[in-house]
Design a protein around this motif. Structure first.
Motif, PDB file in Angstrom:
ATOM      1  N   ARG A  90       0.844  -1.202   0.000  1.00 53.18           N
ATOM      2  CA  ARG A  90       0.000   0.000   0.000  1.00 53.18           C
ATOM      3  C   ARG A  90       0.881   1.255   0.000  1.00 53.18           C
ATOM      4  N   GLU A  91       1.934   1.245   0.813  1.00 54.46           N
ATOM      5  CA  GLU A  91       2.846   2.398   0.859  1.00 54.46           C
ATOM      6  C   GLU A  91       3.558   2.588  -0.480  1.00 54.46           C
ATOM      7  N   MET A  93       2.499   1.637  -3.404  1.00 60.49           N
ATOM      8  CA  MET A  93       1.518   2.071  -4.397  1.00 60.49           C
ATOM      9  C   MET A  93       1.213   3.561  -4.256  1.00 60.49           C
ATOM     10  N   GLU A  94       1.176   4.067  -3.025  1.00 55.72           N
ATOM     11  CA  GLU A  94       0.900   5.489  -2.809  1.00 55.72           C
ATOM     12  C   GLU A  94       2.034   6.364  -3.327  1.00 55.72           C
ATOM     13  N   LEU A 116       2.793  -0.243 -10.195  1.00 52.18           N
ATOM     14  CA  LEU A 116       2.159   0.037  -8.906  1.00 52.18           C
ATOM     15  C   LEU A 116       1.233   1.247  -9.006  1.00 52.18           C
ATOM     16  N   ALA A 117       1.665   2.276  -9.752  1.00 52.21           N
ATOM     17  CA  ALA A 117       0.807   3.446  -9.953  1.00 52.21           C
ATOM     18  C   ALA A 117      -0.442   3.059 -10.738  1.00 52.21           C
ATOM     19  N   ARG A 120      -2.805   1.357  -8.441  1.00 46.31           N
ATOM     20  CA  ARG A 120      -3.468   2.331  -7.567  1.00 46.31           C
ATOM     21  C   ARG A 120      -4.623   3.003  -8.303  1.00 46.31           C
ATOM     22  N   ALA A 123      -7.612   0.830  -8.685  1.00 50.44           N
ATOM     23  CA  ALA A 123      -8.167   0.426  -7.387  1.00 50.44           C
ATOM     24  C   ALA A 123      -7.912  -1.051  -7.068  1.00 50.44           C
ATOM     25  N   GLN A 125      -6.403  -3.800  -4.844  1.00 51.36           N
ATOM     26  CA  GLN A 125      -6.029  -3.875  -3.435  1.00 51.36           C
ATOM     27  C   GLN A 125      -4.741  -4.696  -3.273  1.00 51.36           C
TER      28      GLN A 125
END
Length: 156
Positions: A90-91, A93-94, A116-117, A120, A123, A125
């Motif tokens: 998650r980190e 991807m952000e 990864l972008a 994101r 959506a 997960q």
């Protein structure tokens, strides 16, 4: 007076017999300066192995379904490994930045960030990514002939 370039290349090619593709059983001529024919060269670029076929979504589907169930159960039970990997993904991807277009020469970290972008934006997960990775490993264990070697596995 010098000959035109094409005539010189033709005269050089005539002196050398054509090389055969290095893949056992293939009778085609090698492509350009490589050791494989055009088909096996293309297949290597696409799959990481000259004779392997791409792993399809249909062949992975039952494994992904089982893996997703497993990951969901582990996440619900508070498994620290699943929670840790999900938080790490998650980190990443952000922080990921999309790139315009990828090409063969694009460095692996840039491709990683691009995908990864894209996940994101779509959506996806982190638990879904974990499930697909587990599914690929399960598929490899259950059908090793579909995965000829480690390079192929890493390429997929």
């Amino acid at each position: 007076m010098t000959q035109p370039l094409q005539q010189r290349l033709d005269s050089i090619a005539a002196r050398w017999p054509p090389r055969r593709c290095a893949v056992p059983g293939c009778t085609r001529d090698a492509y350009r300066l490589g050791s494989r024919c055009m088909q096996h060269d293309r297949n290597t670029r696409h799959t990481g192995h000259p004779t392997a076929r791409e792993i399809t979504a249909a062949s992975l589907r039952p494994y992904v379904k089982a893996a997703q169930t497993f990951v969901d159960q582990q996440a619900a039970a508070g498994h620290p490994g699943v929670a840790g990997v999900a938080a790490w993904l998650r980190e990443k991807m952000e922080r990921a930045q999309p790139v315009g277009a990828l090409h063969r020469g694009t460095a692996a970290p840039i491709r990683w960030s691009h995908w990864l972008a894209k996940f994101r934006v779509d959506a996806v997960q982190p638990e879904q990514i974990i499930a697909v990775c587990i599914a690929a490993h399960w598929h490899r264990l259950n059908d090793p002939r579909a995965w000829p070697d480690d390079r192929y596995f890493l390429h997929q």
